[in-house]
Design an enzyme around this catalytic site. Structure first.
Site, PDB file in Angstrom:
ATOM      1  N   SER A   1      56.963  48.384  -7.924  1.00  0.00           N
ATOM      2  CA  SER A   1      55.689  48.565  -8.251  1.00  0.00           C
ATOM      3  C   SER A   1      55.181  49.950  -7.539  1.00  0.00           C
ATOM      4  O   SER A   1      54.169  50.283  -7.074  1.00  0.00           O
ATOM      5  CB  SER A   1      54.711  47.546  -7.501  1.00  0.00           C
ATOM      6  OG  SER A   1      55.100  46.228  -7.896  1.00  0.00           O
TER       7      SER A   1
ATOM      8  N   ASP B   1      46.458  44.965 -11.399  1.00  0.00           N
ATOM      9  CA  ASP B   1      46.931  43.587 -11.871  1.00  0.00           C
ATOM     10  C   ASP B   1      46.193  43.369 -13.209  1.00  0.00           C
ATOM     11  O   ASP B   1      45.024  43.176 -13.109  1.00  0.00           O
ATOM     12  CB  ASP B   1      46.722  42.684 -10.973  1.00  0.00           C
ATOM     13  CG  ASP B   1      47.727  42.747  -9.699  1.00  0.00           C
ATOM     14  OD1 ASP B   1      48.624  43.585  -9.778  1.00  0.00           O
ATOM     15  OD2 ASP B   1      47.699  41.871  -8.757  1.00  0.00           O
TER      16      ASP B   1
ATOM     17  N   ASP C   1      57.375  44.318  -4.755  1.00  0.00           N
ATOM     18  CA  ASP C   1      55.933  44.757  -4.732  1.00  0.00           C
ATOM     19  C   ASP C   1      55.574  45.695  -3.540  1.00  0.00           C
ATOM     20  O   ASP C   1      56.709  45.758  -2.648  1.00  0.00           O
ATOM     21  CB  ASP C   1      55.221  43.337  -4.554  1.00  0.00           C
ATOM     22  CG  ASP C   1      53.769  43.648  -5.046  1.00  0.00           C
ATOM     23  OD1 ASP C   1      53.348  44.659  -5.399  1.00  0.00           O
ATOM     24  OD2 ASP C   1      53.152  42.501  -5.268  1.00  0.00           O
TER      25      ASP C   1
ATOM     26  N   LYS D   1      61.555  41.560  -8.544  1.00  0.00           N
ATOM     27  CA  LYS D   1      60.432  42.257  -8.412  1.00  0.00           C
ATOM     28  C   LYS D   1      59.905  42.732  -7.052  1.00  0.00           C
ATOM     29  O   LYS D   1      60.099  41.600  -6.307  1.00  0.00           O
ATOM     30  CB  LYS D   1      59.178  41.512  -9.242  1.00  0.00           C
ATOM     31  CG  LYS D   1      57.983  41.821  -9.019  1.00  0.00           C
ATOM     32  CD  LYS D   1      56.893  41.178  -9.831  1.00  0.00           C
ATOM     33  CE  LYS D   1      55.633  41.456  -9.526  1.00  0.00           C
ATOM     34  NZ  LYS D   1      54.575  40.773 -10.194  1.00  0.00           N
TER      35      LYS D   1
HETATM   36  C1  GAL Z   1      50.461  41.968  -6.730  1.00  0.00           C
HETATM   37  C2  GAL Z   1      51.316  42.128  -7.908  1.00  0.00           C
HETATM   38  C3  GAL Z   1      51.153  40.902  -9.048  1.00  0.00           C
HETATM   39  C4  GAL Z   1      51.503  39.737  -7.946  1.00  0.00           C
HETATM   40  C5  GAL Z   1      50.946  39.761  -6.466  1.00  0.00           C
HETATM   41  C6  GAL Z   1      51.487  38.693  -5.854  1.00  0.00           C
HETATM   42  O1  GAL Z   1      50.368  43.114  -6.063  1.00  0.00           O
HETATM   43  O2  GAL Z   1      50.933  43.337  -8.650  1.00  0.00           O
HETATM   44  O3  GAL Z   1      51.667  40.912  -9.980  1.00  0.00           O
HETATM   45  O4  GAL Z   1      52.963  39.683  -7.709  1.00  0.00           O
HETATM   46  O5  GAL Z   1      50.958  40.792  -6.066  1.00  0.00           O
HETATM   47  O6  GAL Z   1      50.890  38.518  -4.638  1.00  0.00           O
END
Ligand code: GAL
Length: 476
Positions: free
Chosen positions: A200, A229, A168, A166
Site C-alpha cells: 500500500s 479504498d 498495509d 498484503k
Molecule cells: C485499509 C486497506 C483496506 C483494508 C483495511 C483493513 O487501509 O486499504 O484494503 O485492508 O485497511 O483495515
C-alpha cells in the site's frame, strides 16, 4: 606487507562482506517470479470488514470458518477453474498481542486451529493462502503491526506456508516506506518461500504529498494500491475510474508481468452495483490488467453476477500475457473509450480489447460509432470482432469500417478486436505473438508510434459520432 595493515585490510573486507550480506536495501529487488499475470482470488475486506462478533453473527465474522467456506465455494462453484486461486485474509485476524516469543498469533476464539492449519486447508483445495499485515505499529483496525519485527514476521509467514502478503501502511510514516517496504520484501524473499507481495506504499505517500517512486516500488512489490479504498457503490467505482484515467501517464508504464497497479477489490455481486455497473467494473479491471480480487459473499451471489466474474473471455483479456495496462483514449459528454493492446500480435500489430463506457444518466442507451482506424486499429487484413458480454459476432472488420454500439447508462460494451491474418484463419491460438521482438513482455515502452499516439488522446472526437448525443441537447 606490514602484518598490521594486512590484518586491517582483512577486517575491512570482512566488514564490507557482512554489510553486503545483511543490508536489505542492497539486495531488495523482487525476484519471486510471481504474478506474471495479475493475481486472481478472493479477499475478505470489502464485504466482511472487521466483523469480529462470532457470537451474534457466526456466519459473517472474520473466522477460519468463513475462509474455509469461501475456499470450498471457490472450487465447487467454478471460480477456481476460471482462474481464481488465492483465498486472502485481511485485517482483524490477529490476537491483540504477540505470543511470549514475540510472534504473531491469530485470535484464538475465531481461528482456533491457527493460521498454519487454515493455510493447509486452503492448500488442500488446490488454492493459495494470503494474509494481511501492516508496516506500522498497528494494522488499520488496531491489531499488532510488523514494525520492529520484520524478519520474525516474514519467517512466521513462511513457516505458515503463506503464498501472498498484503502489507498495509496505517500507523507508520510514509517517508519511512521507501526503506521499510523493500526491507520487508527482502525478508520475505530471504525465507526462500515465494510470497506475492502486495503493497500500500504509494497510496499513503500520495496522501501525504510525496510522489511515489514507482521504479523502486515495482522492483519490490508485485502489486500496489495507489488510490482510495473501494466502497460498495457506483460512485466509489467511478472515482477509481477517474483516478486511473487522469493519472494514466504516471501509472500505466509501471504495469507489466510481475508488477501491477491495484485499483482495489471487485465488488461485483454485492449490494451497491447494478448489473450494468458490475459489468463496467469487471470490464475496466480487465482493461487495466488489475488484480481480480473478488470481495463478495460466494454463498449468496446471484447467478447474473457470478456469470460476470466468471466470464472467461474477459478474464483472458485481464490475463493477457503481454501485461500491457490499457488506457482511456476518449472522454467526452459522459462517453469514454478505453483500449488495451493484447495478443495475438501479428507483425507488430496488436489485437485490442476496447471498452465503450457510458457514464451518462439519461435513461436510454447511447449509440456510439467510430471508424476503427480512429481507435488505432490499422491492421490492413482487418480484425475479427466479438462482443465479450453478448458473444455477438461482428465478423471481420477492416480499419475503414465503422463500429456502432449501443451502450446502456452506467454500462459498457466490451469488444475484442483480434488481428485477422492467414494464420488466424488456421486458428492462431490466443496469446500468439508473431513477428514481434521477444522482449515486449519486459518493456512496453517499445510500443509502436501508433500506440503512443493513442495514449495522447487521439483526435477521434471528429469521427466519434454519438448520434443520439448529437440529436439531443446534452444537459450535463
Ligand atoms: C485499509 C486497506 C483496506 C483494508 C483495511 C483493513 O487501509 O486499504 O484494503 O485492508 O485497511 O483495515
Amino acid at each position: 606487507m606490514d602484518p598490521i595493515r594486512m590484518e586491517r585490510r582483512q577486517i575491512l573486507r570482512f566488514i564490507s562482506a557482512v554489510i553486503l550480506l545483511t543490508s536489505p536495501l542492497l539486495t531488495s529487488t523482487l525476484e519471486n517470479g510471481l504474478a506474471r499475470t495479475p493475481p486472481m482470488g478472493w479477499l475478505a475486506w470489502e464485504r466482511f470488514r472487521c466483523n469480529t462478533d462470532c457470537v451474534n453473527d457466526p456466519d459473517n465474522c472474520i473466522s477460519e470458518r468463513l475462509f474455509m467456506q469461501m475456499a470450498d465455494l471457490l472450487v465447487s462453484e467454478g471460480y477456481a477453474a476460471a482462474g481464481y486461486e488465492y483465498i486472502n485474509v485481511d485485517d482483524c485476524w490477529l490476537a491483540k498481542t504477540r505470543d511470549a516469543q514475540g510472534r504473531l498469533q491469530a485470535d484464538p476464539e475465531r481461528f482456533p486451529s491457527g493460521m498454519k492449519a487454515l493455510g493447509n486447508y486452503i492448500h488442500s483445495k488446490g488454492l493459495k493462502f494470503g494474509i494481511y499485515e501492516d508496516y506500522g505499529n498497528y494494522t488499520c483496525a488496531g491489531y499488532p503491526g510488523i514494525l520492529g519485527y520484520l524478519e520474525l514476521d516474514a519467517n512466521t509467514f513462511a513457516e505458515w506456508n503463506v503464498d501472498y502478503v498484503k502489507l498495509d501502511g496505517c500507523y507508520s510514516h510514509p517517508v519511512d516506506m521507501d526503506r521499510g517496504y523493500p526491507e520487508f520484501g527482502y525478508y520475505l524473499n530471504r525465507t526462500g518461500r515465494p510470497m506475492l507481495y502486495s503493497c500500500s506504499w504509494p497510496v499513503y505517500q500520495i496522501y501525504s504529498g510525496i510522489e511515489p517512486n514507482y521504479t523502486s516500488i515495482k522492483s519490490s512489490c508485485n502489486i500496489w494500491r495507489n488510490f482510495d479504498d473501494i466502497q460498495d457503490s457506483w460512485q466509489s467505482v467511478q472515482t477509481i475510474i477517474d483516478y486511473y484515467g487522469e493519472n494514466q501517464d504516471a501509472i500505466v508504464p509501471h504495469a507489466g508481468p510481475g508488477h501491477w497497479n491495484d485499483p482495489d477489490m471487485l465488488i461485483v455481486g454485492n449490494f451497491g452495483l447494478s448489473y450494468e455497473q458490475a459489468k463496467s467494473q469487471f470490464a475496466l479491471w480487465a482493461i487495466w490488467a488489475s488484480p481480480l480480487l473478488m470481495s463478495v459473499d460466494l454463498r449468496t451471489i446471484k447467478p447474473d453476477y457470478k456469470t460476470i466474474i466468471q466470464n472467461r473471455k474477459i478474464i483472458a483479456v485481464n490475463q493477457d500475457i503481454l501485461g500491457i495496462q490499457g488506457r482511456r483514449i476518449y472522454k467526452d459528454r459522459g462517453i469514454e473509450i478505453w483500449a488495451r493492446p493484447i495478443t495475438p500480435v501479428v507483425r507488430s500489430d496488436f489485437s485490442y480489447a476496447i471498452v465503450f463506457l457510458n457514464r451518462r444518466t439519461d435513461g436510454t442507451p447511447s449509440e456510439v460509432s467510430v471508424i476503427n482506424r480512429e481507435l488505432g486499429l490499422t491492421h490492413e487484413a482487418g480484425y475479427i470482432v466479438e462482443d465479450l458480454y453478448t458473444n455477438k459476432d461482428y465478423g471481420i472488420l477492416t480499419p475503414d469500417d465503422k463500429i456502432t454500439v449501443d451502450v446502456n447508462p452506467s454500462g459498457c460494451v466490451m469488444l475484442r478486436f483480434t488481428v485477422a491474418s492467414a494464420f488466424q484463419k488456421a486458428h492462431l491460438p490466443q496469446n500468439h505473438i508473431f513477428g514481434l521482438s521477444s522482449n515486449i513482455n519486459q518493456d512496453h515502452r517499445q510500443l509502436p508510434q501508433r500506440l503512443q499516439w493513442l495514449a495522447r488522446f487521439p483526435n477521434i472526437a471528429r469521427s466519434l459520432e454519438a448520434d443520439q448525443l448529437k440529436k439531443r441537447e446534452v444537459s450535463e
